[in-house]
Design an enzyme around this catalytic site. Structure first.
Site, PDB file in Angstrom:
ATOM      1  N   GLY A 302       0.798  -1.222   0.000  1.00 54.10           N
ATOM      2  CA  GLY A 302       0.000   0.000   0.000  1.00 54.10           C
ATOM      3  C   GLY A 302       0.824   1.263   0.000  1.00 54.10           C
ATOM      4  O   GLY A 302       0.280   2.364  -0.129  1.00 54.10           O
ATOM      5  N   ALA A 375       9.075  -4.461   0.235  1.00 50.74           N
ATOM      6  CA  ALA A 375       9.063  -2.994   0.277  1.00 50.74           C
ATOM      7  C   ALA A 375       8.581  -2.453   1.613  1.00 50.74           C
ATOM      8  O   ALA A 375       8.602  -1.237   1.823  1.00 50.74           O
ATOM      9  CB  ALA A 375       8.158  -2.458  -0.850  1.00 50.74           C
ATOM     10  N   ILE A 417      14.135  -3.831  -0.835  1.00 50.36           N
ATOM     11  CA  ILE A 417      14.231  -2.420  -1.207  1.00 50.36           C
ATOM     12  C   ILE A 417      14.919  -1.681  -0.074  1.00 50.36           C
ATOM     13  O   ILE A 417      14.376  -1.567   1.029  1.00 50.36           O
ATOM     14  CB  ILE A 417      12.838  -1.840  -1.486  1.00 50.36           C
ATOM     15  CG1 ILE A 417      12.226  -2.558  -2.684  1.00 50.36           C
ATOM     16  CG2 ILE A 417      12.927  -0.343  -1.740  1.00 50.36           C
ATOM     17  CD1 ILE A 417      10.846  -2.124  -3.023  1.00 50.36           C
ATOM     18  N   LYS A 421      20.414   5.910   2.460  1.00 50.90           N
ATOM     19  CA  LYS A 421      20.758   6.239   3.852  1.00 50.90           C
ATOM     20  C   LYS A 421      21.427   5.070   4.569  1.00 50.90           C
ATOM     21  O   LYS A 421      21.921   5.222   5.682  1.00 50.90           O
ATOM     22  CB  LYS A 421      19.500   6.687   4.590  1.00 50.90           C
ATOM     23  CG  LYS A 421      18.934   7.994   4.036  1.00 50.90           C
ATOM     24  CD  LYS A 421      17.607   8.354   4.665  1.00 50.90           C
ATOM     25  CE  LYS A 421      17.105   9.679   4.105  1.00 50.90           C
ATOM     26  NZ  LYS A 421      16.888   9.662   2.644  1.00 50.90           N
ATOM     27  N   GLY A 463       7.744  12.312  -5.445  1.00 56.49           N
ATOM     28  CA  GLY A 463       6.316  12.103  -5.294  1.00 56.49           C
ATOM     29  C   GLY A 463       5.928  11.017  -4.325  1.00 56.49           C
ATOM     30  O   GLY A 463       4.738  10.818  -4.065  1.00 56.49           O
ATOM     31  N   SER A 464       6.905  10.278  -3.757  1.00 53.17           N
ATOM     32  CA  SER A 464       6.549   9.261  -2.771  1.00 53.17           C
ATOM     33  C   SER A 464       6.160   9.939  -1.460  1.00 53.17           C
ATOM     34  O   SER A 464       6.415  11.125  -1.246  1.00 53.17           O
ATOM     35  CB  SER A 464       7.723   8.308  -2.546  1.00 53.17           C
ATOM     36  OG  SER A 464       8.788   8.978  -1.891  1.00 53.17           O
ATOM     37  N   GLU A 562      20.385  13.575  10.173  1.00 51.27           N
ATOM     38  CA  GLU A 562      20.296  13.931   8.759  1.00 51.27           C
ATOM     39  C   GLU A 562      21.665  14.330   8.220  1.00 51.27           C
ATOM     40  O   GLU A 562      22.441  15.021   8.882  1.00 51.27           O
ATOM     41  CB  GLU A 562      19.313  15.086   8.563  1.00 51.27           C
ATOM     42  CG  GLU A 562      19.105  15.453   7.105  1.00 51.27           C
ATOM     43  CD  GLU A 562      18.145  16.605   6.917  1.00 51.27           C
ATOM     44  OE1 GLU A 562      17.677  16.797   5.779  1.00 51.27           O
ATOM     45  OE2 GLU A 562      17.869  17.321   7.895  1.00 51.27           O
TER      46      GLU A 562
END
Length: 654
Positions: A302, A375, A417, A421, A463-464, A562
């Site tokens: 999903g 995923a 997947i 990072k 766009g994810s 980050e």
């Protein structure tokens, strides 16, 4: 029907346009029946110098010439043409057909040896008739266009960026549209400044803001079909200072100088236009190798990547597709979409967590799964950084469950997947993905003979749900500001479709324990992306130099864990793959027995909810992990590591 201005000419044009096609053809033929004898008379007068030669031929000669000419017009399809869209090609064909008809008459006269008819009069007649056709048709076309050209209020003034052949063709096509009203060109070439092309002035881009304001320009269309993405991105940032909407000419083949721009030839600028590189096409021979006629399982089906994977998979004729996700709404949504598109395909939706070993085992056993795309993962760095226990359990334990079950049930291909990072991670999310990679590498060592395990490492996916793009879109919709952690932060980007295609192809190319990485070109600075998105929205950036701008950009500081710049490759060995734009890597790994013990200890450390203890255990597994000082959430107290557990972890450091 076009909107005509009131008045006699406007009413006449409106009536002509509203006539039936048969009535229009009849009117044209009647007009030609009256005009062509007059053209023949003029040709005879020009040949003879007076009316004497013209009088020597009776009405039958005039009628015969008129019939032959109308027959030539019919052959050239002049009567089938829509006058408002008549063009040079049709007129040229009409002239050629008329010349052929006159040549035939000339040959007949020679064969009949008719002495009275002057042969040169035929050539004069051709010039007179062709002049009549051009003047009558083009004149009527211009009248209709002039009346139709009285634009309504919704017709926006637009400028065209690029005064080359594509731009000139676009302007000619726009002139037949009720949607666009071209007013000028912009071009970087100084030699074209103040020149006139296709009836419009060309302005240098240094005058962009002034011309946009003086001409009332609402949007600019970029007419550079072959421009590389780097140049498009640079143009977008410059156009953004003018505060106009920006579109792009994408299909030059749809442009004709006699009709409005085709649907899709002018479109909104998309994010993929600004990648800084052309999209990577899939190799079709690799694409379906692990999917066609097989039972396939997608975990995290999903999510952004999982759902796009499913969309790609259903087009490759799998035997069955199994979906696993812990979100009821996401699972329902993707299943409904896929079933609507492929009602004949067997699609099974399984609601639950990938950490549930019994559930995963049952799906693989009962579904006879041959290919697994894993995923399912938590991927939002700040959330995982403040919820490290759940992040580690889901990403690490989930990978362990999937790898073990895939080996036990002899799945043919199992693809993880991962993330960029995972390379020298500075946060828990990246470290958890690196541990997941180690799990799949260990599984390949233990079970490689029966199951091919491999990993795919992504950059940021445009766009994810985890991408910066949706965040910027929401912030722009609220009126800003756009929040960026640091002015120098940069990321690699790829399209969702590229990501899904990479996963599918990786499974086909894998030999066991491989890490696949897409060649994503140069990284993109996030601040440049933000400024481009502001420009794409037709807005301007608010700065000290432009205090009246629409959207402000604020720098809020790096989040815990980050990086300024992400990496895709480690010091591992890089090999070419069967796809020229996909790289294969072999990286160092832990022995399976050592890794299994370490993960057991990591899960024990998670039970303590002590951040220092957990980080120490993560560091024992991923030696490259260098945590930053996190901001502890209110519900977690960060204490010193438990000495007894630290002693346990020391032997497993690599």
């Amino acid at each position: 029907m076009p909107n005509f201005r009131p008045g006699l000419s406007g009413q006449l044009c409106a009536r002509m346009v509203s006539m039936s096609r048969t009535s229009k053809i009849t009117m044209m033929v009647v007009c030609d029946l009256l005009a062509l004898p007059a053209c023949f008379l003029i040709a005879m007068i020009l040949r003879g110098g007076d009316l004497q030669l013209a009088r020597s031929f009776g009405p039958a000669s005039y009628a015969l010439v008129t019939v032959v000419t109308i027959a030539a017009f019919s052959v050239s399809e002049l009567y089938r043409a829509v006058i408002r869209f008549i063009d040079q090609r049709l007129l040229s064909f009409t002239g050629a057909a008329l010349a052929f008809a006159i040549l035939c008459v000339y040959i007949v006269l020679m064969v009949m040896n008719e002495p009275r008819f002057p042969r040169s009069a035929l050539a004069i007649y051709w010039f007179v008739v062709f002049s009549y056709v051009v003047i009558s048709r083009i004149g009527l076309r211009n009248l209709l266009r002039a009346q139709a050209g009285r634009r309504t209020a919704r017709s926006d003034a637009v400028a065209v960026y690029g005064a080359g052949d594509a731009g000139a063709s676009l302007v000619q096509a726009m002139r037949h549209s009720d949607e666009y009203r071209p007013v000028c060109f912009f071009d970087d070439k100084r030699a074209l400044n103040e020149r006139t092309i296709a009836g419009l002035r060309v302005f240098d881009t240094v005058r962009l803001a002034d011309v946009v304001k003086s001409q009332g320009i609402r949007s600019i269309v970029i007419a550079l079909p072959t421009a590389p993405p780097e140049r498009l991105r640079d143009i977008m940032q410059r156009l953004g200072q003018a505060g106009v909407a920006v579109k792009i000419l994408s299909r030059l083949v749809d442009l004709h100088d006699d009709r409005p721009p085709g649907r899709g030839s002018i479109r909104e600028l998309r994010f993929e236009d600004l990648l800084g590189r052309p999209p990577v096409p899939p190799r079709l021979d690799l694409f379906a190798r692990c999917v066609r006629s097989k039972n396939v399982l997608v975990t995290g089906a999903g999510g952004s990547i999982g759902s796009e994977l499913c969309r790609q998979i259903v087009t490759l004729s799998p035997q069955e597709l199994h979906l696993l996700d812990h979100s009821e709404y996401a699972l329902y949504t993707v299943r409904q979409e896929l079933c609507a598109r492929f009602p004949a395909l067997a699609i099974h939706a399984h609601l639950g967590s990938v950490c549930n070993g019994d559930l995963v085992e049952r799906i693989l056993r009962e579904g006879k799964i041959k290919t697994v795309y894993h995923a399912a993962a938590y991927k939002h760095v700040p959330l995982v950084e403040t919820n490290i226990v759940e992040g580690l359990r889901n990403n690490v334990l989930g990978a362990q469950v999937v790898a073990s079950a895939a080996a036990r049930h002899q799945v043919e291909t199992c693809v993880l997947i991962s993330s960029d990072k995972a390379v020298r991670p500075t946060n828990i999310m990246g470290a958890s993905k690196r541990i997941a990679e180690l799990i799949f590498q260990a599984a390949s060592v233990r079970h490689g003979a029966q199951t091919t395990f491999c990993m795919v490492r992504f950059g940021n996916v445009l766009g994810s749900s985890g991408s910066v793009i949706p965040l910027f879109q929401r912030q722009i919709a609220r009126g800003g500001p756009l929040t960026i952690t640091h002015p120098e932060v940069s990321r690699y980007f790829m399209l969702i479709a590229e990501a899904a295609q990479l996963v599918i192809q990786a499974g086909a190319m894998a030999k066991g324990g491989d890490v696949f990485v897409l060649d994503m070109g140069e990284p993109v600075k996030i601040v440049d992306l933000a400024r481009t998105m502001i420009a794409m929205s037709g807005l301007t950036e608010r700065t000290p130099q432009n205090p009246r701008g629409d959207i402000e950009i604020q720098f809020v500081g790096l989040f815990p864990g980050e990086k300024l710049h992400e990496e895709l490759l480690t010091e591992g060995t890089v090999f070419p793959s069967e796809h020229p734009r996909i790289m294969r890597m072999k990286e160092s790994a832990l022995r399976p027995s050592v890794l299994e013990t370490c993960i057991t200890c990591l899960m024990m450390a998670c039970e303590t909810h002590e951040r220092g203890t957990i980080e120490s255990m993560v560091k024992a597994i991923v030696a490259e992990y260098v945590p930053t000082s996190p901001i502890a959430p209110p519900d977690i107290v960060v204490d010193a590591p438990a000495p007894s557990l630290i002693k346990k972890f020391v032997p497993f450091r690599i």
